[in-house]
Design a protein around this motif. Structure first.
Motif, PDB file in Angstrom:
ATOM      1  N   GLU A  69      32.783  57.825  36.929  1.00  0.00           N
ATOM      2  CA  GLU A  69      33.602  58.618  37.856  1.00  0.00           C
ATOM      3  C   GLU A  69      34.922  57.916  38.155  1.00  0.00           C
ATOM      4  OE1 GLU A  69      33.109  61.682  39.288  1.00  0.00           O
ATOM      5  OE2 GLU A  69      31.410  61.872  37.931  1.00  0.00           O
ATOM      6  N   GLU A  70      35.979  58.708  38.278  1.00  0.00           N
ATOM      7  CA  GLU A  70      37.299  58.171  38.609  1.00  0.00           C
ATOM      8  C   GLU A  70      37.473  58.114  40.118  1.00  0.00           C
ATOM      9  OE1 GLU A  70      40.938  59.294  36.522  1.00  0.00           O
ATOM     10  OE2 GLU A  70      39.685  60.498  35.167  1.00  0.00           O
ATOM     11  N   SER A  71      38.209  57.113  40.569  1.00  0.00           N
ATOM     12  CA  SER A  71      38.587  57.038  41.985  1.00  0.00           C
ATOM     13  C   SER A  71      40.072  56.693  42.045  1.00  0.00           C
ATOM     14  CB  SER A  71      37.747  55.989  42.715  1.00  0.00           C
ATOM     15  OG  SER A  71      37.950  54.725  42.151  1.00  0.00           O
ATOM     16  N   GLY A  72      40.662  56.874  43.178  1.00  0.00           N
ATOM     17  CA  GLY A  72      42.107  56.747  43.325  1.00  0.00           C
ATOM     18  C   GLY A  72      42.682  55.409  42.918  1.00  0.00           C
ATOM     19  N   ASN A  73      42.287  54.349  43.592  1.00  0.00           N
ATOM     20  CA  ASN A  73      42.845  53.014  43.329  1.00  0.00           C
ATOM     21  C   ASN A  73      41.800  52.121  42.678  1.00  0.00           C
ATOM     22  OD1 ASN A  73      45.329  53.666  44.466  1.00  0.00           O
ATOM     23  ND2 ASN A  73      44.628  53.132  46.529  1.00  0.00           N
ATOM     24  N   GLU A  74      41.342  52.504  41.524  1.00  0.00           N
ATOM     25  CA  GLU A  74      40.288  51.730  40.863  1.00  0.00           C
ATOM     26  C   GLU A  74      40.875  50.606  40.026  1.00  0.00           C
ATOM     27  OE1 GLU A  74      38.259  54.664  38.570  1.00  0.00           O
ATOM     28  OE2 GLU A  74      39.792  54.747  37.035  1.00  0.00           O
ATOM     29  N   ASP A  75      40.080  49.576  39.839  1.00  0.00           N
ATOM     30  CA  ASP A  75      40.437  48.457  38.976  1.00  0.00           C
ATOM     31  C   ASP A  75      39.543  48.541  37.746  1.00  0.00           C
ATOM     32  OD1 ASP A  75      41.047  46.101  37.735  1.00  0.00           O
ATOM     33  OD2 ASP A  75      40.453  44.798  39.412  1.00  0.00           O
ATOM     34  N   CYS A  76      40.091  49.058  36.646  1.00  0.00           N
ATOM     35  CA  CYS A  76      39.292  49.291  35.442  1.00  0.00           C
ATOM     36  C   CYS A  76      38.728  48.003  34.853  1.00  0.00           C
ATOM     37  CB  CYS A  76      40.115  50.041  34.389  1.00  0.00           C
ATOM     38  SG  CYS A  76      40.484  51.746  34.853  1.00  0.00           S
ATOM     39  N   VAL A  77      39.459  46.889  35.002  1.00  0.00           N
ATOM     40  CA  VAL A  77      38.953  45.603  34.497  1.00  0.00           C
ATOM     41  C   VAL A  77      37.708  45.205  35.281  1.00  0.00           C
ATOM     42  CG1 VAL A  77      39.468  43.146  34.212  1.00  0.00           C
ATOM     43  CG2 VAL A  77      41.209  44.857  33.650  1.00  0.00           C
ATOM     44  N   LYS A  78      37.749  45.358  36.602  1.00  0.00           N
ATOM     45  CA  LYS A  78      36.577  45.011  37.425  1.00  0.00           C
ATOM     46  C   LYS A  78      35.399  45.937  37.110  1.00  0.00           C
ATOM     47  CE  LYS A  78      34.969  44.032  42.058  1.00  0.00           C
ATOM     48  NZ  LYS A  78      33.653  43.920  41.532  1.00  0.00           N
ATOM     49  N   ILE A  79      35.660  47.225  36.951  1.00  0.00           N
ATOM     50  CA  ILE A  79      34.589  48.162  36.586  1.00  0.00           C
ATOM     51  C   ILE A  79      33.945  47.744  35.277  1.00  0.00           C
ATOM     52  CG2 ILE A  79      34.111  50.534  35.865  1.00  0.00           C
ATOM     53  CD1 ILE A  79      36.334  51.421  37.826  1.00  0.00           C
ATOM     54  N   ALA A  80      34.768  47.424  34.283  1.00  0.00           N
ATOM     55  CA  ALA A  80      34.250  46.999  32.983  1.00  0.00           C
ATOM     56  C   ALA A  80      33.446  45.712  33.107  1.00  0.00           C
ATOM     57  CB  ALA A  80      35.395  46.827  31.986  1.00  0.00           C
ATOM     58  N   MET A  81      33.955  44.750  33.879  1.00  0.00           N
ATOM     59  CA  MET A  81      33.224  43.479  34.066  1.00  0.00           C
ATOM     60  C   MET A  81      31.851  43.724  34.688  1.00  0.00           C
ATOM     61  SD  MET A  81      35.089  40.831  33.067  1.00  0.00           S
ATOM     62  CE  MET A  81      34.760  39.391  34.013  1.00  0.00           C
TER      63      MET A  81
END
Length: 198
Positions: A69-81
Motif C-alpha cells: 500500500e502507498e502512503s503520503g510520505n513513505e520511505d521506500c528504502v525503509k519499506i524495502a529494508m
C-alpha cells in the motif's frame, strides 16, 4: 499486308520489346529492394535483441515489491529494508528504491528496488515466496518489456505443464527454463525437451 500495317506491327514489336526490358529492370530492382529489406529486417531484429540484452543486464540487481500500500510520505528504502528483513537479510545494501509508474486510483504502484549485491537479490528471490506467504505483497524480478511479454505469452502452458505433468519451469534470461537452466522449447514435445541434445 500494306506498308502502313507493317509499320504498325513493327512499332508494336518495338514497344513490346521496350516494355520487356523495362519489366526486367523493374523486376531486378524489386528483387534488390526485397533483399535489402530482408537484410535491414535482420539487422533490426539483431539490434532489438542486443538492446533487450543490455537492458536486462542493467536491471540485473533490480526487483519489484508488488502490492504494498502507498502512503503520503513513505520511505521506500525503509519499506524495502523491513521486507528484506522478513525474508532473512539484515542490513541489505540498497542502492535506491522508489515507486515506479504513474499513480492509478485502484492499485498501488510497484516499489522498484536496486540492491548493491547480486547475491542478495538471488537470496531474496529464492526465499521471498515462502517468507511472505501470509502477506498481501510479494517480490518479483524486474523484467524488460520484451521479457515480460515472453513470460506472459507462455503462462498457460507453464501452468499446464506443472499441474498435469509435474514439470516446473522458471523464467530467466528472457526464456522459460527447465531445472538446470536448459531453455524450454514450447514448440517441441515434453520428451524432446527433457532429452539432452547430442
Amino acid at each position: 499486308m500494306s506498308v502502313f500495317q507493317l509499320l504498325i506491327v513493327v512499332l508494336f514489336c518495338v514497344i513490346i520489346a521496350g516494355l520487356k526490358v523495362v519489366n526486367t529492370q523493374l523486376r531486378d530492382r524489386c528483387q534488390s529492394l526485397e533483399n535489402k529489406l530482408g537484410e535491414l529486417s535482420k539487422i533490426q531484429l539483431d539490434q532489438g535483441k542486443s538492446i533487450n540484452a543490455q537492458e536486462r543486464h542493467s536491471r540485473r540487481n533490480n526487483l519489484r515489491i508488488v502490492g504494498m500500500e502507498e502512503s503520503g510520505n513513505e520511505d521506500c528504502v525503509k519499506i524495502a529494508m523491513d521486507i528484506f528483513e522478513n525474508v532473512g537479510i539484515r542490513d541489505c545494501a540498497i542502492d535506491r528504491a522508489h515507486r515506479d509508474g504513474r499513480p492509478v486510483d485502484d492499485r498501488s504502484r510497484h516499489i522498484l528496488v536496486k540492491v548493491v549485491h547480486f547475491k542478495d537479490k538471488i537470496f531474496l528471490m529464492k526465499n521471498a515466496r515462502s517468507a511472505l506467504v501470509q502477506k498481501d505483497y510479494y517480490i518479483v524480478d524486474d523484467l524488460t518489456r520484451v521479457d515480460l511479454a515472453e513470460k506472459r505469452r507462455w503462462r498457460q502452458q507453464v501452468y499446464d505443464l506443472h499441474h498435469h505433468h509435474g514439470v516446473r519451469l522458471h523464467f530467466s534470461g528472457g526464456c522459460w527454463r527447465l531445472r538446470g537452466g536448459k531453455p524450454y522449447n514450447f514448440w517441441c514435445s515434453l520428451a524432446d525437451n527433457r532429452s539432452d541434445p547430442k
